[in-house]
Design a protein around this motif. Sequence first.
Motif, PDB file in Angstrom:
ATOM      1  N   ARG A 116      28.420  41.610  33.868  1.00  0.00           N
ATOM      2  CA  ARG A 116      29.239  40.726  33.854  1.00  0.00           C
ATOM      3  C   ARG A 116      30.441  41.654  33.065  1.00  0.00           C
ATOM      4  O   ARG A 116      30.351  42.156  31.758  1.00  0.00           O
ATOM      5  N   PHE A 117      31.416  40.744  33.042  1.00  0.00           N
ATOM      6  CA  PHE A 117      32.651  40.967  32.057  1.00  0.00           C
ATOM      7  C   PHE A 117      33.254  39.803  31.375  1.00  0.00           C
ATOM      8  O   PHE A 117      33.324  38.292  32.236  1.00  0.00           O
ATOM      9  N   THR A 118      34.119  39.284  30.664  1.00  0.00           N
ATOM     10  CA  THR A 118      34.349  38.439  29.803  1.00  0.00           C
ATOM     11  C   THR A 118      35.909  38.959  29.861  1.00  0.00           C
ATOM     12  O   THR A 118      36.037  39.704  28.775  1.00  0.00           O
ATOM     13  N   VAL A 148      33.884  34.168  32.616  1.00  0.00           N
ATOM     14  CA  VAL A 148      32.405  35.630  32.769  1.00  0.00           C
ATOM     15  C   VAL A 148      32.858  35.939  34.277  1.00  0.00           C
ATOM     16  O   VAL A 148      32.623  34.774  35.159  1.00  0.00           O
ATOM     17  N   PHE A 149      32.964  36.976  34.197  1.00  0.00           N
ATOM     18  CA  PHE A 149      33.131  37.562  35.778  1.00  0.00           C
ATOM     19  C   PHE A 149      32.054  38.712  35.486  1.00  0.00           C
ATOM     20  O   PHE A 149      31.484  39.610  35.125  1.00  0.00           O
ATOM     21  N   THR A 150      30.958  38.219  36.947  1.00  0.00           N
ATOM     22  CA  THR A 150      29.904  39.180  37.524  1.00  0.00           C
ATOM     23  C   THR A 150      30.363  40.236  38.661  1.00  0.00           C
ATOM     24  O   THR A 150      30.792  39.581  39.475  1.00  0.00           O
ATOM     25  N   ALA A 151      30.539  40.908  38.315  1.00  0.00           N
ATOM     26  CA  ALA A 151      30.424  42.251  39.254  1.00  0.00           C
ATOM     27  C   ALA A 151      29.944  42.949  39.859  1.00  0.00           C
ATOM     28  O   ALA A 151      30.081  43.309  40.936  1.00  0.00           O
ATOM     29  N   LEU A 152      28.597  42.446  39.219  1.00  0.00           N
ATOM     30  CA  LEU A 152      26.919  43.353  39.857  1.00  0.00           C
ATOM     31  C   LEU A 152      26.472  42.661  39.924  1.00  0.00           C
ATOM     32  O   LEU A 152      25.976  42.127  38.482  1.00  0.00           O
ATOM     33  N   GLY A 196      30.915  51.268  49.892  1.00  0.00           N
ATOM     34  CA  GLY A 196      31.792  49.281  49.903  1.00  0.00           C
ATOM     35  C   GLY A 196      33.444  49.020  49.663  1.00  0.00           C
ATOM     36  O   GLY A 196      33.452  49.887  49.456  1.00  0.00           O
ATOM     37  N   PRO A 197      32.733  47.528  50.184  1.00  0.00           N
ATOM     38  CA  PRO A 197      34.524  47.318  49.853  1.00  0.00           C
ATOM     39  C   PRO A 197      35.620  47.728  48.178  1.00  0.00           C
ATOM     40  O   PRO A 197      34.916  47.818  48.055  1.00  0.00           O
ATOM     41  N   THR A 198      36.646  47.725  48.326  1.00  0.00           N
ATOM     42  CA  THR A 198      37.290  47.935  47.143  1.00  0.00           C
ATOM     43  C   THR A 198      37.362  47.085  45.939  1.00  0.00           C
ATOM     44  O   THR A 198      36.246  45.105  46.087  1.00  0.00           O
ATOM     45  N   GLY A 199      36.648  46.734  44.829  1.00  0.00           N
ATOM     46  CA  GLY A 199      36.386  46.284  43.966  1.00  0.00           C
ATOM     47  C   GLY A 199      34.883  45.463  43.721  1.00  0.00           C
ATOM     48  O   GLY A 199      34.388  45.246  42.784  1.00  0.00           O
ATOM     49  N   CYS A 200      34.217  46.343  44.387  1.00  0.00           N
ATOM     50  CA  CYS A 200      32.440  45.889  45.094  1.00  0.00           C
ATOM     51  C   CYS A 200      31.981  46.168  42.946  1.00  0.00           C
ATOM     52  O   CYS A 200      30.612  46.034  43.157  1.00  0.00           O
ATOM     53  N   GLY A 201      32.370  47.337  42.738  1.00  0.00           N
ATOM     54  CA  GLY A 201      31.801  47.377  41.037  1.00  0.00           C
ATOM     55  C   GLY A 201      30.745  48.986  41.447  1.00  0.00           C
ATOM     56  O   GLY A 201      30.426  49.961  40.639  1.00  0.00           O
ATOM     57  N   LYS A 202      31.779  49.984  42.703  1.00  0.00           N
ATOM     58  CA  LYS A 202      30.744  51.391  42.417  1.00  0.00           C
ATOM     59  C   LYS A 202      31.821  52.617  41.407  1.00  0.00           C
ATOM     60  O   LYS A 202      30.066  52.591  40.938  1.00  0.00           O
ATOM     61  N   SER A 203      32.505  52.018  40.775  1.00  0.00           N
ATOM     62  CA  SER A 203      32.598  52.481  39.761  1.00  0.00           C
ATOM     63  C   SER A 203      32.567  51.954  38.315  1.00  0.00           C
ATOM     64  O   SER A 203      31.493  53.162  37.907  1.00  0.00           O
ATOM     65  N   THR A 204      31.965  50.738  38.139  1.00  0.00           N
ATOM     66  CA  THR A 204      31.384  50.287  37.268  1.00  0.00           C
ATOM     67  C   THR A 204      29.198  51.244  37.239  1.00  0.00           C
ATOM     68  O   THR A 204      29.027  51.276  36.193  1.00  0.00           O
ATOM     69  N   THR A 205      29.236  50.874  38.460  1.00  0.00           N
ATOM     70  CA  THR A 205      27.926  52.149  38.404  1.00  0.00           C
ATOM     71  C   THR A 205      27.840  53.015  38.944  1.00  0.00           C
ATOM     72  O   THR A 205      26.389  53.187  37.729  1.00  0.00           O
ATOM     73  N   ASP A 251      33.708  60.485  41.892  1.00  0.00           N
ATOM     74  CA  ASP A 251      34.047  58.948  41.962  1.00  0.00           C
ATOM     75  C   ASP A 251      35.328  59.720  43.263  1.00  0.00           C
ATOM     76  O   ASP A 251      36.665  59.860  42.639  1.00  0.00           O
ATOM     77  N   GLU A 252      35.054  59.228  44.253  1.00  0.00           N
ATOM     78  CA  GLU A 252      36.550  59.608  45.238  1.00  0.00           C
ATOM     79  C   GLU A 252      36.952  60.211  44.970  1.00  0.00           C
ATOM     80  O   GLU A 252      38.472  60.785  44.897  1.00  0.00           O
ATOM     81  N   PRO A 253      36.345  62.309  44.820  1.00  0.00           N
ATOM     82  CA  PRO A 253      36.508  62.808  44.825  1.00  0.00           C
ATOM     83  C   PRO A 253      38.309  63.686  45.098  1.00  0.00           C
ATOM     84  O   PRO A 253      38.665  64.385  44.553  1.00  0.00           O
ATOM     85  N   THR A 261      33.024  57.008  47.828  1.00  0.00           N
ATOM     86  CA  THR A 261      33.531  57.364  48.511  1.00  0.00           C
ATOM     87  C   THR A 261      33.768  56.009  49.340  1.00  0.00           C
ATOM     88  O   THR A 261      33.361  54.764  49.596  1.00  0.00           O
ATOM     89  N   HIS A 262      35.463  55.783  49.913  1.00  0.00           N
ATOM     90  CA  HIS A 262      35.677  55.185  51.181  1.00  0.00           C
ATOM     91  C   HIS A 262      35.511  54.996  52.192  1.00  0.00           C
ATOM     92  O   HIS A 262      35.693  54.485  53.081  1.00  0.00           O
ATOM     93  N   ASP A 263      34.889  56.721  52.811  1.00  0.00           N
ATOM     94  CA  ASP A 263      35.127  57.093  53.575  1.00  0.00           C
ATOM     95  C   ASP A 263      34.103  57.192  54.695  1.00  0.00           C
ATOM     96  O   ASP A 263      33.126  57.804  53.661  1.00  0.00           O
TER      97      ASP A 263
END
Length: 305
Positions: free
Chosen positions: A27-29, A35-39, A56-65, A175-177, A208-210
């Motif tokens: 969660r991010f505050t 409070v925003f739940t990212a994952l 996963g779609p953009t903003g779903c929390g991949k980079s956060t993971t 991360d999307e290298p 990746t998005h691909d």
Amino acid sequence: MDAGADPGGGRAGRASARIELSGVTRRFTSPTGKVFTALRDVNFTVEPGQFCAVVGPTGCGKSTTLGMVAGLDRPSAGSVRVGGAEVDGITEGVSFMFQQDALLPWKTVLANVALGPVFRGVGKKQAQASARDWLGRVGLRGFEDHHPHQLSGGMRKRVAMAAALINEPSILLMDEPFGALDVQTKAIMSNELLGLWEELKPSVLFITHDLEEAVALSDRVVVMTSGPGTIKGVYDIDLPRPRGAVQEIRFEPRFLELHHQIWESLKDEVQRAYADTGGTSGTAGVEGASGSSGSSGRSKPAGER
Ligand SMILES: Nc1ncnc2c1ncn2[C@@H]1O[C@H](COP(=O)(O)OP(=O)(O)OP(=O)(O)O)[C@@H](O)[C@H]1O
């Protein structure tokens, strides 16, 4: 001491390169206290030496993971374990590759690649010898004295790959290298990455998005839902290894079948995320949307969660 012989937690840590996320919530505050739940309740495992893609779609929390596996961020709930131990501080034996080149523009190609061993205390001469060897392995012999701005995007990517792999990481976080490369260069780089991964066998977490790229490269594909990111499905990719040219494997019936199956799972999430950000429905701008023309035969995912 030889740079390759002391990977700084790399080869030595190979047996402990298992990545395990259990019940991970982040969660991010906001500054206003919202409070925003990212994952939410993310569970998946990357076995030692396994190549695992996350789509996963953009903003779903991949980079956060990825950031939590690297030890750059902490879960709000649940646990991230590497080699059985809770991640606490920067995870050892990890190298990174991002979409943006993380090269120092004022240093030569050789100095950029030698940076990792130098930071680990390897003598300058030995670090440079090892860097020369790695530049040869990624096809850049003769470019040692160039600076990053004198190279093409694909060549800079090769430098970044050498700089990541010279450390012989037990875990490679990507991360999307190849996200910024043209299609042909991306295919060449993918083949080179697979060849080097098969030699060194780090555990790879590849965002990746691909979807075509994910299926062509990976042993396992994790599909995430649109935000808050949860795990929608985990698919084991049973295409034989070595994969050979990624351009060609895309025409194999089994590739098409897996791609179609995973796309069926992913496309709803992509549509939902697109609608949530003010779009209508559809799959506009999504890589992999047009490539799912394979058979409709379904096989069982490793686990729908
Ligand atoms: N430090 C932060 N503070 C607040 N919100 C954050 C922070 N980091 C990420 N987020 C939010 O968490 C969500 C997930 O972000 P993340 O970058 O992990 O997504 P992603 O799946 O990697 O996206 P993309 O595919 O577009 O790169 C986003 O809504 C993002 O705005």
